[in-house]
Motif scaffolding. Sequence first.
Motif, short mmCIF file in Angstrom:
data_model
loop_
_atom_site.label_atom_id
_atom_site.label_comp_id
_atom_site.label_asym_id
_atom_site.label_seq_id
_atom_site.Cartn_x
_atom_site.Cartn_y
_atom_site.Cartn_z
N ARG A 121 -22.97 36.82 -30.66
CA ARG A 121 -22.34 37.86 -31.47
C ARG A 121 -23.41 38.52 -32.35
O ARG A 121 -24.19 37.83 -33.01
CB ARG A 121 -21.22 37.28 -32.33
N ARG A 159 -23.33 31.79 -30.11
CA ARG A 159 -22.12 31.02 -29.87
C ARG A 159 -22.24 30.02 -28.72
O ARG A 159 -21.91 28.84 -28.88
CB ARG A 159 -20.97 32.00 -29.58
N ALA A 211 -19.04 36.16 -27.00
CA ALA A 211 -18.75 37.59 -27.00
C ALA A 211 -18.31 38.10 -25.62
O ALA A 211 -17.72 39.18 -25.52
CB ALA A 211 -19.97 38.38 -27.47
N GLU A 235 -14.71 39.47 -24.67
CA GLU A 235 -14.30 40.87 -24.71
C GLU A 235 -14.30 41.50 -23.32
O GLU A 235 -13.70 42.55 -23.10
CB GLU A 235 -15.24 41.65 -25.64
#
Length: 419
Positions: free
Chosen positions: A253, A264, A295, A298
């Motif tokens: 991120r 992450r 991320a 998404e």
Amino acid sequence: MPVTPRPPDHGSVLAEVRRVRRAGLLRLRELDVPELVRVGRELPSAAAPPTDSGAVERLLRTAVAAVGGGTLQEAAEFTLGLAQGTRDWPASSRRRRAAQVYGVSVERFRKHHELMVLGQIAERIVDIAARGAQPASPVAEGQPRRLLDEAPGEDGAPASGHAAAATGAATATGATAATPTSGHTPTPLALPPAHRTVPVRLAHRTVPVTVHVHSVDLLRDIDVVLSPSNTYFSLPAAYKSSVAATLRRAGARRDASGGLVEDRVHDELARWAGRHAAPGREALPGTVAATSAGALAEQGIRRIYHVAVAVPRPGTNDYDVQPADLTRGVARALALLAAENAYAEPPLTSVCLPLLGAGRGGLSPLESFSALWAAVEAELVRGAELDVHFVVRRHARADLVERLLAGIGGAGPGPRGVR
């Protein structure tokens, strides 16, 4: 009356090309390669290279381009360090990578394929010197090897005949469409598809398998992506190009300026290793650790399963990958997927596999796929409702995977195109 230069002898050219292979492009200035220098200096060009080494490199790129594409050209580019990012590779790494193009062991490539590849390059150089005419356009460093010059036909094979000629001419001139001449209909240009669906016939049903031809971080809407790991579950640096590094980088991120906010995937994997093993202790090959996708959520990626398949060699930067460990690791990953489905909402139904171990792991693409498919097929035959995907970066490997899938159970190739 001017004296026409004598064409170089094939044997002497081959000996000089082999010297270049051993030394690499970075050491061209140190090599005694008079025939290559002479022929390179005689190449027609608007701006001749100012140095002998530049002339030799341009000659080699021209000769490789004259091979005409396919695995021969790809292997030649890796062998001589002409492929993007290989200029500073040692000879052993270039040989190993070229062996993977043919799907053979390094030793087999050294004894047979390498001599064939370098012999073909030497022949092209002798031919260029004998013709004294404008040769094929050189392959620029980093230029894709299979774009317009190998546009596939309806059956997935490279275009041939008039289609290949029209495509090659358009490529050489930069044209986007052929001009009708002598009553011929112009052949439309096409890029190979980045997503291919192949129906695979099993014992009691046919399942579709999708092959993606792009970087792993471009995947969309796949529940689980498998990532190779070493047996210490230590991720590579995020700036590297491996599958594991790419997933780490894509899962991080970042703020609006691109600064790292949270690593992450790396942090979750480190916590998993801390819970299940003492720091620095090696896990058994085939062990699987699950993390979120960071991320990448998404993009519809929900989980990353890190499969420990690379066993580091003490005191070196190398490691070993065994096909049996790949099969065992994928089987455990699919079992973990089934276990997580007990509480996952919605269920995890799709899984994507890179060709684990087919990079620096030393396995050929064929060895990697065979080991992976053994576990996947066993799960599908048992009735698992899985949407199976493979992801590769180059169309040559996608072609191999597609042919292997189409040959399972006698199934024929399926439709090719964007999903």
